[in-house]
Design an enzyme around this catalytic site. Structure first.
Site, short mmCIF file in Angstrom:
data_model
loop_
_atom_site.label_atom_id
_atom_site.label_comp_id
_atom_site.label_asym_id
_atom_site.label_seq_id
_atom_site.Cartn_x
_atom_site.Cartn_y
_atom_site.Cartn_z
N GLY A 1 0.81 -1.23 0.00
CA GLY A 1 0.00 0.00 0.00
C GLY A 1 0.83 1.26 0.00
N ASN B 1 0.65 3.63 -2.04
CA ASN B 1 -0.24 4.76 -2.28
C ASN B 1 -1.00 5.14 -1.01
OD1 ASN B 1 -0.14 5.88 -5.02
ND2 ASN B 1 -0.54 3.76 -5.66
N MET C 1 -6.65 -5.85 -4.00
CA MET C 1 -6.64 -6.83 -5.08
C MET C 1 -7.95 -7.57 -5.30
SD MET C 1 -3.72 -6.26 -6.34
CE MET C 1 -3.32 -7.61 -7.46
N LEU D 1 -14.61 -5.12 -6.54
CA LEU D 1 -15.83 -4.93 -5.74
C LEU D 1 -17.06 -5.17 -6.62
CD1 LEU D 1 -14.58 -1.75 -3.89
CD2 LEU D 1 -14.94 -4.01 -2.85
N ASN E 1 -9.88 4.87 -7.28
CA ASN E 1 -8.86 3.86 -7.53
C ASN E 1 -7.74 4.49 -8.35
OD1 ASN E 1 -7.61 1.32 -7.52
ND2 ASN E 1 -8.60 0.72 -9.44
N HIS F 1 -4.75 3.41 -11.30
CA HIS F 1 -4.39 2.35 -12.24
C HIS F 1 -3.12 2.77 -12.98
CE1 HIS F 1 -5.11 -1.06 -14.90
NE2 HIS F 1 -4.71 -0.27 -15.88
#
Lengths: 203, 203
Positions: free
Chosen positions: B12, B14, B89, B92, B106, B108
């Site tokens: 994590g 980020n 990962m 949802l 999110n 990407h």
């Protein structure tokens, strides 16, 4: 010195950018023909003013084989090494493309593989991307799908219209298209799968 | 002050970038929970070291409804306004996403819509693009398809491997993800179709 053939359908501002770089010696090549499939293309006039070999080869109302046959014969007679599409509004047939493997360049106003096809700037705006750009690529048998030579990124602003965004992208087109032509004219690239790399001995 | 919930599965990084920006006051929000679906996530340890509410909610070997039910209850109990996925990962479900409309972010590692899904950096290298980047987007019911909040462009170099390219993109992720969280925490964006725009009165 490589021989360049440039195909246009309209004003051909990318043709102009390439021609200026040839004239100034930045691209070590000669322009052997500027060919338009439309008689009224403004780029033809400009080519004549620049003293270049300007040709009109009509495509309208004519079988594709005829048009492409005349185009090919013209390019081959002039011993064209590299063909640059500059706002040329016809899709070339796979048969034509195969005659000039990795010798046809095109520029597209998006960061391919995003937004191929028509109206790339409008597609980008409607998708809501914050970053788009332009791509110089070798032409293969697909549409906007050939190996990528150079790309430039361009930000999308909240207040952008298709016109303002297109203008901002065009500035970068005029920078990277001549640069890509230079790399090919100097024989400095190698192709590895889909990747276009600088030859190691050319740096 | 908005309440942030951060979902992770691994280190994590980020999450760490967002947490630092919250701690320094650059993001006017509080982190109400750091939730991992994997007990061994290094980010959970870090969250504890930072004195944050670190929770493990297992997903493995458990019906999705159970997992998402517990996740949702936890987030709602903590009155979470904004959910940030940071290396989380699990995809949802549309049902879960609908409970938090335009409230899940999110990041990407590509310039979407190019290279969605897994291994975006490898996809970009294999496609031979010269420019890629990262995208912060709102999560909708598709995969990597929601409205785009911010993007950053990152050049691809001839000598890049997946590792070197990923590292260069990650630097930009750590810059734009906190910036996007700040825009949402400050309630400065509006959504127009697929476009995410700054509110005019917020400039």
């Amino acid at each position: 010195m490589k021989n360049l053939g440039i195909l246009i359908s309209g004003r051909g501002s990318n043709f102009e950018a390439i021609a200026r770089n040839v004239a100034s010696g930045k691209i070590p090549a000669r322009i052997v023909a500027v060919i338009s499939n439309r008689a009224e293309a403004r780029g033809l006039e400009l080519a004549r003013e620049m003293g270049l070999n300007a040709r009109f080869i009509p495509s309208k109302g004519r079988p594709r084989d005829d048009f492409e046959g005349e185009l090919r014969e013209t390019l081959e007679t002039l011993q064209t090494d590299l063909i640059c599409l500059a706002g040329f509004m016809r899709v070339l047939s796979p048969e034509f493309v195969k005659q000039f493997p990795n010798r046809i360049l095109n520029i597209h106003p998006s960061l391919l593989p995003a937004f191929p096809g028509m109206d790339a700037q409008k597609q980008a705006l409607e998708h809501g991307v914050k970053m788009t750009g332009c791509t110089v690529h070798l032409v293969n048998e697909g549409v906007d799908s050939g190996p990528i030579v150079l790309q430039a990124a361009v930000p999308v602003l909240d207040e952008d219209t298709v016109e303002t965004l297109s203008a901002r992208i065009l500035e970068q087109e005029h920078r990277i298209y001549p640069e890509a032509v230079r790399l090919l004219a100097e024989d400095r690239i190698q192709i590895d799968g889909r990747r276009v790399l600088l030859k190691k001995d050319s740096i």
